[in-house]
Design an enzyme around this catalytic site. Structure first.
Site, short mmCIF file in Angstrom:
data_model
loop_
_atom_site.label_atom_id
_atom_site.label_comp_id
_atom_site.label_asym_id
_atom_site.label_seq_id
_atom_site.Cartn_x
_atom_site.Cartn_y
_atom_site.Cartn_z
N CYS A 58 -3.91 -0.29 -3.65
CA CYS A 58 -3.52 -1.30 -4.65
C CYS A 58 -2.53 -2.34 -4.12
O CYS A 58 -2.75 -3.55 -4.27
CB CYS A 58 -2.85 -0.64 -5.85
N LYS A 61 -3.62 -4.54 -0.97
CA LYS A 61 -4.80 -5.36 -1.30
C LYS A 61 -4.46 -6.45 -2.31
O LYS A 61 -4.94 -7.57 -2.22
CB LYS A 61 -5.96 -4.47 -1.75
N GLU A 199 -13.50 -6.52 -2.96
CA GLU A 199 -12.14 -7.04 -2.88
C GLU A 199 -11.78 -7.45 -1.45
O GLU A 199 -11.22 -8.53 -1.22
CB GLU A 199 -11.14 -6.00 -3.39
N HIS A 464 -2.63 -20.92 -27.26
CA HIS A 464 -3.25 -22.09 -26.65
C HIS A 464 -2.29 -22.75 -25.68
O HIS A 464 -1.11 -22.80 -25.96
CB HIS A 464 -3.64 -23.07 -27.78
N GLU A 469 -7.12 -16.63 -24.85
CA GLU A 469 -7.49 -17.02 -26.22
C GLU A 469 -9.00 -17.05 -26.40
O GLU A 469 -9.50 -16.90 -27.52
CB GLU A 469 -6.88 -18.37 -26.61
P1 FAD Z 1 -3.36 9.50 -2.99
O1 FAD Z 1 -2.55 8.36 -3.46
O2 FAD Z 1 -4.51 9.21 -2.11
O3 FAD Z 1 -2.35 10.51 -2.29
C1 FAD Z 1 -2.76 11.68 -1.63
C2 FAD Z 1 -1.77 11.99 -0.54
O4 FAD Z 1 -1.97 13.31 -0.08
C3 FAD Z 1 -1.95 11.10 0.69
O5 FAD Z 1 -0.71 10.64 1.15
C4 FAD Z 1 -2.59 12.03 1.71
O6 FAD Z 1 -2.32 11.64 3.03
C5 FAD Z 1 -1.94 13.34 1.34
N1 FAD Z 1 -2.65 14.55 1.79
C6 FAD Z 1 -3.98 14.74 1.89
N2 FAD Z 1 -4.24 16.00 2.29
C7 FAD Z 1 -3.05 16.61 2.46
C8 FAD Z 1 -2.67 17.92 2.84
N3 FAD Z 1 -3.57 18.87 3.13
N4 FAD Z 1 -1.34 18.21 2.90
C9 FAD Z 1 -0.40 17.27 2.60
N5 FAD Z 1 -0.72 16.03 2.23
C10 FAD Z 1 -2.03 15.70 2.14
N6 FAD Z 1 -6.00 1.92 -8.09
C11 FAD Z 1 -5.51 1.14 -9.07
O7 FAD Z 1 -5.11 1.64 -10.10
N7 FAD Z 1 -5.45 -0.23 -8.92
C12 FAD Z 1 -5.86 -0.83 -7.79
O8 FAD Z 1 -5.80 -2.05 -7.69
C13 FAD Z 1 -6.37 -0.03 -6.74
N8 FAD Z 1 -6.76 -0.59 -5.58
C14 FAD Z 1 -7.20 0.20 -4.56
C15 FAD Z 1 -7.59 -0.40 -3.38
C16 FAD Z 1 -8.05 0.35 -2.33
C17 FAD Z 1 -8.44 -0.32 -1.04
C18 FAD Z 1 -8.14 1.78 -2.48
C19 FAD Z 1 -8.65 2.61 -1.35
C20 FAD Z 1 -7.76 2.39 -3.65
C21 FAD Z 1 -7.29 1.60 -4.71
N9 FAD Z 1 -6.90 2.17 -5.92
C22 FAD Z 1 -6.43 1.38 -6.94
C23 FAD Z 1 -7.02 3.62 -6.16
C24 FAD Z 1 -5.68 4.34 -6.01
O9 FAD Z 1 -5.13 4.03 -4.76
C25 FAD Z 1 -5.90 5.84 -6.15
O10 FAD Z 1 -6.55 6.11 -7.36
C26 FAD Z 1 -4.59 6.63 -6.13
O11 FAD Z 1 -3.86 6.38 -4.97
C27 FAD Z 1 -4.89 8.12 -6.26
O12 FAD Z 1 -3.71 8.85 -6.21
P2 FAD Z 1 -3.71 10.36 -5.78
O13 FAD Z 1 -2.34 10.86 -6.07
O14 FAD Z 1 -4.85 11.07 -6.37
O15 FAD Z 1 -3.97 10.37 -4.21
#
Ligand code: FAD
Ligand code: NA7
Length: 488
Positions: A58, A61, A199, A464, A469
């Site tokens: 997010c 980007k 995007e 407006h 709107e």
């Molecule tokens: P994540 O944020 O992915 O966090 C998971 C974390 O766990 C990561 O740091 C990972 O490295 C870590 N991890 C993985 N496995 C292990 C392990 N075994 N041990 C320890 N750590 C581990 N959402 C929006 O709402 N608006 C947007 O504009 C938007 N734009 C996006 C643009 C892009 C390019 C992408 C790829 C996604 C976008 N998203 C957006 C989606 C959003 O980023 C995700 O929905 C959100 O980050 C999910 O959160 P999460 O906590 O599930 O996982």
């Protein structure tokens, strides 16, 4: 009290969901640890604390999208009297440095917050030894064992690469790499038609790069298809080349460093080959469940997607192991969804709450060059659910006032409300293509949660002159066949 390796809660994954959940749990005085570890992308990109949204999602980007919009504004500015010089140039290096500086400030902010809220942060990769024990592997290879009464899995997902395409993993990048790319991407091929693909191709085009998108079928599967078509039509008419109904076959790296992509047209069967400087795959994401030993803990996965199956209390097949965010089957993959689910879960676990997460009518915006904000059902979905005869669709093509003076040629600014036909005509879905779509759709999503009807929408007085709107002014139904173009 608990001894040093025992916790009330261990959260695996320090992204949007995991951070929110661990901080909320610590508020109740619980002993909480959060593990976060970033495995390098195939191209070697790594980043700090905060997960996808902060580092490779997010945040970067939206900043790059903003950089592209500013380029457009520079062109407009001339028409509004600004003496903008003709040969303005753009520096990728400056943009990446600025974006990465902001990301790093967020990484730091998250660390401080965990510290202040007394959540133990462990920069280690977690996997299960049994249902109450995990192994944490630190960067330097050191291992430690940790035990907890409860676990939350919030490991998110990572970009997919097609294993059947030779050269893809070796030479291509993904959204995990683009935001920190050291050298300017140059002529770029984006493969896929997910929102991430559109995007990325959108901001690259806006920044002046020769950009192509290769789609194998339709854009934005799952989204309202009329809107998806208009959003991509706009991109096509503003410089993004769209290679339709084609799939990559192989990628070869030439001596001069160029990536020669061979692809196949799935309609004609013909093959083509063309060089690009950068190839970016955005063909969906795989959950990070494969290296967690989830079978040792007894956590059930969806056989096909490998995502975790959880109930409406975020509980997995193991009662004291929960899962939130992108790693969970059938959930909108959005940051605010993961955050809210994590916070509510901690409140239920430790605060005596019984409030569950409502995943319905969550608004989102695709930050394509012409932004697409959406909440609720697509027209297709509404027709499938209620039948065409029971649906009324109000729509309008409009022209933003700020586009008139610079004479922007935009035929795709469009709004559509998908409503029930009976009674007050409850709004089932609202779809908006135009400037600041996210800002526009957020408030309407609150209204929809209050049961917004077409009657109350159309009796709202507009602000407006705005684009928003146009939403309250819509009055032409699709059924009427009348011209939906707003005039005057
Ligand atoms: P994540 O944020 O992915 O966090 C998971 C974390 O766990 C990561 O740091 C990972 O490295 C870590 N991890 C993985 N496995 C292990 C392990 N075994 N041990 C320890 N750590 C581990 N959402 C929006 O709402 N608006 C947007 O504009 C938007 N734009 C996006 C643009 C892009 C390019 C992408 C790829 C996604 C976008 N998203 C957006 C989606 C959003 O980023 C995700 O929905 C959100 O980050 C999910 O959160 P999460 O906590 O599930 O996982
Ligand atoms: P999605 O929604 O999983 O979409 C993946 C896109 O990539 C889609 O356009 C696919 O085309 C395309 N794709 C998938 N595999 C390939 C291959 N091998 N070659 C070419 N194109 C391919 O993407 P995201 O993960 O970004 O979206 C996540 C969520 O956001 C999702 O839940 C949505 O509801 C919103 P297809 O349509 O299958 O032909």
């Amino acid at each position: 009290g608990k001894d040093s390796s025992e916790y009330d809660l261990i959260v695996i994954g320090g992204g949007s969901g995991g951070l929110a959940c661990s901080k909320e749990a610590a508020k109740y005085g619980k002993k909480v640890a959060v593990l976060d570890f970033v495995s390098p992308s195939p191209q070697g990109s790594v980043w700090g604390l905060g997960g996808t949204c902060v580092n490779v999602g997010c945040i970067p980007k939206k900043l790059m999208h903003q950089a592209a919009l500013l380029g457009e504004s520079l062109k407009d500015a001339k028409h509004f009297g600004w003496n903008v010089p003709d040969n303005i140039n753009f520096s990728w290096e400056t943009l990446v440095t600025a974006v990465q500086n902001h990301v790093r400030s967020l990484n730091w902010g998250h660390r401080i917050q965990l510290h202040d809220k007394k959540v133990e942060y462990v920069n280690a990769k977690g996997s299960f030894l049994d249902s109450h024990t995990i192994k944490a592997v630190l960067k330097n290879g050191t291992e430690k064992t940790m035990k907890a009464d409860n676990f939350v899995i919030a490991v998110g997902g990572r970009p997919k690469f097609p294993k059947e395409v030779p050269g893809a993993i070796e030479y291509a990048i993904s959204s995990d790499d683009i935001f920190s790319l050291k050298k300017s991407p140059g002529k770029t091929l984006v493969i896929g038609a997910s929102y991430v693909a559109l995007e990325c191709a959108g901001f690259l085009t806006g920044l002046g790069y020769d950009t192509s998108i290769m789609m194998r079928s339709i854009p934005l599967r799952g989204f309202d298809q009329q809107m998806a078509q208009l959003a991509t039509d706009y991109m096509e008419s503003h410089g993004t080349r769209i290679i339709k109904k084609c799939v990559p076959v192989r990628i070869d790296k030439a001596a001069d460093g160029l990536l020669h992509v061979t692809w196949k047209d799935s309609v004609t069967g013909e093959s083509r080959k063309e060089p690009f400087e950068t190839v970016l795959f955005a063909i969906g994401r795989d959950p990070e469940t494969s290296q967690m030993n989830l079978e040792k803990a007894g956590v059930q996965l969806d056989q096909q997607t490998k995502k975790i199956i959880a109930n409406d209390k975020e509980q997995t097949s193991v009662p004291h192991i929960f899962a939130i965010g992108d790693v969970v089957q059938d959930r909108p993959e959005l940051t605010p969804v993961a955050i809210r689910a994590g916070k509510l879960l901690a409140d239920r676990l430790f605060g005596g709450s019984d409030v569950t997460m409502d995943y319905d009518k969550v608004a989102t915006t695709v930050f394509t060059p012409l932004e697409f904000g959406t909440v609720g059902m697509s027209e297709e979905k509404a027709i499938e659910r209620y039948g065409e005869d029971n649906i009324e669709v109000y729509h309008a093509f409009y022209k933003p006032l700020e586009f008139t003076v610079p004479e922007r040629k935009v035929e795709q600014c469009y709004i559509k409300a998908v409503c029930l036909r009976e009674g007050d005509q409850q709004v089932l879905g609202l779809h908006f293509l135009g400037p600041s779509a996210g800002e526009v759709i957020q408030g309407f999503s609150a209204a929809m949660r209050c049961g917004l009807s077409y009657h109350s929408l159309s009796s709202t007085v507009g602000i407006h002159p705005t684009c928003a709107e146009e939403v309250v002014k819509m009055h032409i139904t699709k059924r009427s066949g009348d011209d939906p173009t707003v005039t005057g």
